[in-house]
Write a protein that holds these residues in place. Sequence first.
Motif, PDB file in Angstrom:
ATOM      1  N   ARG A  51       3.145  57.949  90.885  1.00  0.00           N
ATOM      2  CA  ARG A  51       2.188  58.972  90.448  1.00  0.00           C
ATOM      3  C   ARG A  51       2.830  59.944  89.456  1.00  0.00           C
ATOM      4  NH1 ARG A  51      -2.413  60.082  93.593  1.00  0.00           N
ATOM      5  NH2 ARG A  51      -2.800  58.475  95.156  1.00  0.00           N
ATOM      6  N   ARG A 116       8.545  49.106  87.949  1.00  0.00           N
ATOM      7  CA  ARG A 116       8.878  48.762  89.339  1.00  0.00           C
ATOM      8  C   ARG A 116      10.384  48.615  89.528  1.00  0.00           C
ATOM      9  NH1 ARG A 116       4.505  48.544  91.959  1.00  0.00           N
ATOM     10  NH2 ARG A 116       5.679  48.269  93.869  1.00  0.00           N
ATOM     11  N   ARG A 195      -1.109  41.954  91.650  1.00  0.00           N
ATOM     12  CA  ARG A 195      -0.114  42.008  90.572  1.00  0.00           C
ATOM     13  C   ARG A 195       1.008  41.001  90.870  1.00  0.00           C
ATOM     14  NH1 ARG A 195       1.385  47.723  92.750  1.00  0.00           N
ATOM     15  NH2 ARG A 195       2.775  47.077  94.393  1.00  0.00           N
TER      16      ARG A 195
HETATM   17  O1   DC Z   1       0.238  55.493  98.225  1.00  0.00           O
HETATM   18  P1   DC Z   1      -0.353  56.084  96.929  1.00  0.00           P
HETATM   19  O2   DC Z   1      -1.854  56.054  96.877  1.00  0.00           O
HETATM   20  O3   DC Z   1       0.192  57.423  96.613  1.00  0.00           O
HETATM   21  O4   DC Z   1       0.174  55.080  95.793  1.00  0.00           O
HETATM   22  C1   DC Z   1      -0.176  55.267  94.451  1.00  0.00           C
HETATM   23  C2   DC Z   1      -0.131  53.959  93.704  1.00  0.00           C
HETATM   24  O5   DC Z   1       1.225  53.575  93.486  1.00  0.00           O
HETATM   25  C3   DC Z   1      -0.835  52.789  94.355  1.00  0.00           C
HETATM   26  O6   DC Z   1      -2.047  52.492  93.702  1.00  0.00           O
HETATM   27  C4   DC Z   1       0.087  51.635  94.209  1.00  0.00           C
HETATM   28  C5   DC Z   1       1.363  52.189  93.697  1.00  0.00           C
HETATM   29  N1   DC Z   1       2.493  51.968  94.576  1.00  0.00           N
HETATM   30  C6   DC Z   1       3.186  50.797  94.427  1.00  0.00           C
HETATM   31  O7   DC Z   1       2.804  49.961  93.626  1.00  0.00           O
HETATM   32  N2   DC Z   1       4.297  50.577  95.154  1.00  0.00           N
HETATM   33  C7   DC Z   1       4.707  51.474  96.055  1.00  0.00           C
HETATM   34  N3   DC Z   1       5.824  51.229  96.763  1.00  0.00           N
HETATM   35  C8   DC Z   1       3.995  52.675  96.235  1.00  0.00           C
HETATM   36  C9   DC Z   1       2.869  52.888  95.487  1.00  0.00           C
END
Ligand code: DC
Length: 232
Positions: A51, A116, A195
């Motif tokens: 975020r 990532r 994804r």
């Molecule tokens: O848990 P959250 O809603 O705050 O996560 C926000 C976004 O971040 C969610 O749409 C997917 C991504 N996310 C991710 O891909 N991998 C993670 N370990 C945590 C979140």
Amino acid sequence: MVIILLGEVALDDRYYSIAIDGPAGAGKSTIAKRVSRILNIEYIDTGAMYRALTLKILRNNIDPLNEEKVIHVLNETEIDFKDNNIFLDGIDVSKEVRENIVSQNVSQIAKIGEVRNRLVNLQRDISLRKNLVMDGRDIGTVVLPNADYKFFLTATVEERASRRYRELVDGENLNIDLDDVISDIIKRDDIDSNRKIGPLRKAKDAYLLDTTDKTISECVEYIVSIVLRGKE
Ligand code: DC
């Protein structure tokens, strides 16, 4: 084994970790935060890291679909956690990262491989220094495949959307429509689950916990009791 719950001290030779994964609105962050307080360990909200980068992309008026530009910004960005708060380039953005516009765009940013890689490495580094509970989508499968305890939280789409709706209304987002929140959640589930890298998946060795009809306390007790049982 007798465990004394001291957050900063590893009592057997290494620090222990609890991975909590699941879709948006399953209750991960509320539950993980309480678990961290009870066990006196650190809570790492990996979603807040994705975020924070998304917030910067939006502030710079960059299209989240423009991967090249997103990666350029990523390379000039510092993301960090201190005392449960998320810092973007040294500034606490814990409040700003919860904004709806960030929620609507974060999945696009989180599916980019370079993003990532960088954040997963950061998350692994943090896990080497502390006893912690970490929540996200790929913690039990990719970030910490050897986590000591793994949990996968779910809830129905309707329940997750209504939780998110209440959260937004409580945060004084008064022009929100529940149907829009439902479609945002469905869209986010779809991008997160499909994804190529680190998709939302339950690790084979994770405990499954459906939070739909459970109170937060019941979920927290379930997790803490399993951790304490394992640490005896
Ligand atoms: O848990 P959250 O809603 O705050 O996560 C926000 C976004 O971040 C969610 O749409 C997917 C991504 N996310 C991710 O891909 N991998 C993670 N370990 C945590 C979140």
